[in-house]
Design a protein around this motif. Sequence first.
Motif, PDB file in Angstrom:
ATOM      1  N   PRO A  62      39.991  29.007  53.505  1.00  0.00           N
ATOM      2  CA  PRO A  62      39.797  29.687  53.445  1.00  0.00           C
ATOM      3  C   PRO A  62      38.397  30.173  52.506  1.00  0.00           C
ATOM      4  CG  PRO A  62      41.513  29.065  52.311  1.00  0.00           C
ATOM      5  CD  PRO A  62      40.864  28.012  52.992  1.00  0.00           C
ATOM      6  N   GLU A  63      38.041  31.680  52.816  1.00  0.00           N
ATOM      7  CA  GLU A  63      36.860  32.614  51.502  1.00  0.00           C
ATOM      8  C   GLU A  63      37.693  33.103  50.389  1.00  0.00           C
ATOM      9  OE1 GLU A  63      34.534  33.968  55.145  1.00  0.00           O
ATOM     10  OE2 GLU A  63      34.555  32.109  55.495  1.00  0.00           O
ATOM     11  N   LEU A  67      36.721  42.420  50.895  1.00  0.00           N
ATOM     12  CA  LEU A  67      37.595  41.482  52.132  1.00  0.00           C
ATOM     13  C   LEU A  67      36.985  41.918  52.991  1.00  0.00           C
ATOM     14  CD1 LEU A  67      40.443  43.390  49.815  1.00  0.00           C
ATOM     15  CD2 LEU A  67      40.134  41.136  50.603  1.00  0.00           C
ATOM     16  N   LYS A  68      36.224  42.660  53.616  1.00  0.00           N
ATOM     17  CA  LYS A  68      35.583  42.314  54.932  1.00  0.00           C
ATOM     18  C   LYS A  68      34.740  41.179  55.333  1.00  0.00           C
ATOM     19  CE  LYS A  68      34.905  47.584  55.296  1.00  0.00           C
ATOM     20  NZ  LYS A  68      33.709  48.364  55.492  1.00  0.00           N
ATOM     21  N   LYS A  69      34.118  40.618  54.244  1.00  0.00           N
ATOM     22  CA  LYS A  69      34.308  39.108  54.419  1.00  0.00           C
ATOM     23  C   LYS A  69      34.533  38.007  54.428  1.00  0.00           C
ATOM     24  CE  LYS A  69      29.770  41.466  53.199  1.00  0.00           C
ATOM     25  NZ  LYS A  69      28.167  41.404  51.904  1.00  0.00           N
ATOM     26  N   ASN A  70      35.369  38.840  53.672  1.00  0.00           N
ATOM     27  CA  ASN A  70      36.316  37.118  53.093  1.00  0.00           C
ATOM     28  C   ASN A  70      37.957  37.412  53.546  1.00  0.00           C
ATOM     29  OD1 ASN A  70      34.478  35.447  50.908  1.00  0.00           O
ATOM     30  ND2 ASN A  70      34.148  37.614  50.939  1.00  0.00           N
ATOM     31  N   ILE A 117      42.703  31.126  42.680  1.00  0.00           N
ATOM     32  CA  ILE A 117      42.197  31.299  43.084  1.00  0.00           C
ATOM     33  C   ILE A 117      43.246  30.196  44.210  1.00  0.00           C
ATOM     34  CG2 ILE A 117      40.889  29.699  44.107  1.00  0.00           C
ATOM     35  CD1 ILE A 117      38.761  30.062  41.971  1.00  0.00           C
ATOM     36  N   LYS A 118      44.271  29.681  43.663  1.00  0.00           N
ATOM     37  CA  LYS A 118      44.844  28.516  45.023  1.00  0.00           C
ATOM     38  C   LYS A 118      45.684  29.917  45.041  1.00  0.00           C
ATOM     39  CE  LYS A 118      48.682  25.031  44.276  1.00  0.00           C
ATOM     40  NZ  LYS A 118      47.681  23.710  45.060  1.00  0.00           N
ATOM     41  N   LEU A 119      46.552  30.457  44.825  1.00  0.00           N
ATOM     42  CA  LEU A 119      47.573  31.606  45.128  1.00  0.00           C
ATOM     43  C   LEU A 119      46.736  32.323  46.349  1.00  0.00           C
ATOM     44  CD1 LEU A 119      50.015  32.922  44.912  1.00  0.00           C
ATOM     45  CD2 LEU A 119      49.220  34.601  43.448  1.00  0.00           C
ATOM     46  N   ALA A 120      45.634  32.799  46.002  1.00  0.00           N
ATOM     47  CA  ALA A 120      44.335  33.824  46.855  1.00  0.00           C
ATOM     48  C   ALA A 120      44.244  33.120  48.515  1.00  0.00           C
ATOM     49  CB  ALA A 120      43.263  33.781  46.204  1.00  0.00           C
ATOM     50  N   ALA A 121      43.604  31.594  48.154  1.00  0.00           N
ATOM     51  CA  ALA A 121      43.500  30.744  49.138  1.00  0.00           C
ATOM     52  C   ALA A 121      44.645  30.113  49.941  1.00  0.00           C
ATOM     53  CB  ALA A 121      42.932  29.598  48.963  1.00  0.00           C
ATOM     54  N   LEU A 173      40.060  24.189  47.640  1.00  0.00           N
ATOM     55  CA  LEU A 173      40.930  25.080  48.022  1.00  0.00           C
ATOM     56  C   LEU A 173      40.985  25.887  48.410  1.00  0.00           C
ATOM     57  CD1 LEU A 173      42.069  25.736  44.138  1.00  0.00           C
ATOM     58  CD2 LEU A 173      43.221  24.527  45.988  1.00  0.00           C
ATOM     59  N   ALA A 174      38.738  26.899  48.457  1.00  0.00           N
ATOM     60  CA  ALA A 174      38.306  27.370  49.215  1.00  0.00           C
ATOM     61  C   ALA A 174      36.951  27.475  49.067  1.00  0.00           C
ATOM     62  CB  ALA A 174      39.225  28.693  48.546  1.00  0.00           C
ATOM     63  N   ASP A 175      36.487  28.194  50.311  1.00  0.00           N
ATOM     64  CA  ASP A 175      35.342  27.901  49.848  1.00  0.00           C
ATOM     65  C   ASP A 175      34.945  29.929  49.380  1.00  0.00           C
ATOM     66  OD1 ASP A 175      32.766  28.661  50.579  1.00  0.00           O
ATOM     67  OD2 ASP A 175      32.685  28.513  52.713  1.00  0.00           O
ATOM     68  N   VAL A 176      34.364  29.001  48.134  1.00  0.00           N
ATOM     69  CA  VAL A 176      34.901  30.614  46.340  1.00  0.00           C
ATOM     70  C   VAL A 176      33.213  30.763  46.333  1.00  0.00           C
ATOM     71  CG1 VAL A 176      35.517  30.578  44.653  1.00  0.00           C
ATOM     72  CG2 VAL A 176      36.438  29.285  45.824  1.00  0.00           C
ATOM     73  N   THR A 177      33.038  32.324  46.373  1.00  0.00           N
ATOM     74  CA  THR A 177      32.125  32.837  46.006  1.00  0.00           C
ATOM     75  C   THR A 177      32.328  34.301  45.139  1.00  0.00           C
ATOM     76  OG1 THR A 177      32.648  34.842  47.417  1.00  0.00           O
ATOM     77  CG2 THR A 177      30.954  33.250  48.953  1.00  0.00           C
TER      78      THR A 177
END
Length: 389
Positions: free
Chosen positions: A36-37, A113-116, A169-173, A81-85
């Motif tokens: 997930p991004e 949110l439009k990109k992730n 980040i874990k929760l968001a992912a 966990l994620a692809d993080v920016t």
Amino acid sequence: MKIAHRTAALLCSFAVAAGVSLAGASAHAEERKDLPEVAVIGTGGTISGVSTNRVSFQDYRSGQLAISKMVDELRPEVDGLADVTTEQFGNKGSSGYSIADYRKLTASVDAALKKNDAVVVTTGTDTMEEFAYWLDLTVRSDKPVVLTGSMRPWTVIGTDAPANLYNAIKLAASRKTKCFGTVVMLNDEIQAAREVRKTNALRMDTFESGRSGVLGTVDQDNIRLNRAPARVQKCGKAGWRTPFDLDRIVGRVSAKEETKEKTKEESKPLPKVEIAYSYQDAGGEAIKAFADGGAKGVVTAGTGAGGISPAMSTARTDAVKKGVTFASTTRTGSGAVYDSTGTTGVIGAEDLSPQKARLLLLLSLAATNDEKLIREWFATLGTAQFTTR
């Protein structure tokens, strides 16, 4: 500033430099494409603080570390966990932000949110509950938005900062809070934006949700959700979104610096709404001053079930005649002030805290002058409950 890990060509160049085959690098790139991004937006606060020494838990300078540096210190853990920016929105204490800044933050979150798949926002904890509720009311996407921060700066022993950021980040992912609106994640606990409050100036378990209780917990590899905000019932339906589309009701504001060429519509300010606190023999001067100063709305933090002093009541009656709209709340921290439609100009906010009722009233007055509609929003959106229908 953004740091991306989405370029397969860069992975390949690293692989060649390390003597790894292009095929292996390509396979790694494919693995990352499945992650997930998640965008992490930094606004400052204690979590980005630098302490005087390793044990100066309260003696530190907040807003010193860039969000990119903080996330980088958590790699490679977050990379699993994620692809993080990352994006640096600002770097100051939460109390240093204005409502105009909040508008820009909504624009930044919307754009991310439009990109992730999800967004994490780091903030100071002093007004984190207001950051959270503002985003809960104004972000139109049903993708997860997670706020986090810390009670101790990044650089002291026993700091909660890295763990809170990692867990957020874990929760968001996980995308488990889709359609929950904005949630707060600190001290391993997940809280709804509407209910969460800071209850202690210093302790790390400061955030609570009163009798509603936490939504769930993050226990290392386990994310447990025991309940959900009532709005989740409308997931996938148009009614899930709040009526507060900022682009429509107050004009578009760029997440970047506003330009001199902006139109009058684009620079339209949100209405001024203040809070008046009641206490024994409280005077009415504050309410009068707010009304005379151009406030369109005032929230009263009343005693018991919303009571205010006689002087405040007189001042409120006079202000209503001038067109000021009031929301009535309790200063007790729990319980409710129920609405009485017979009281023109005064709306019961039930169990919303004064600071959150202010945000709902502010946005409502930006969208409409129809008191009946504002009452409806307070009774539905502001105090959303599960239904059996």
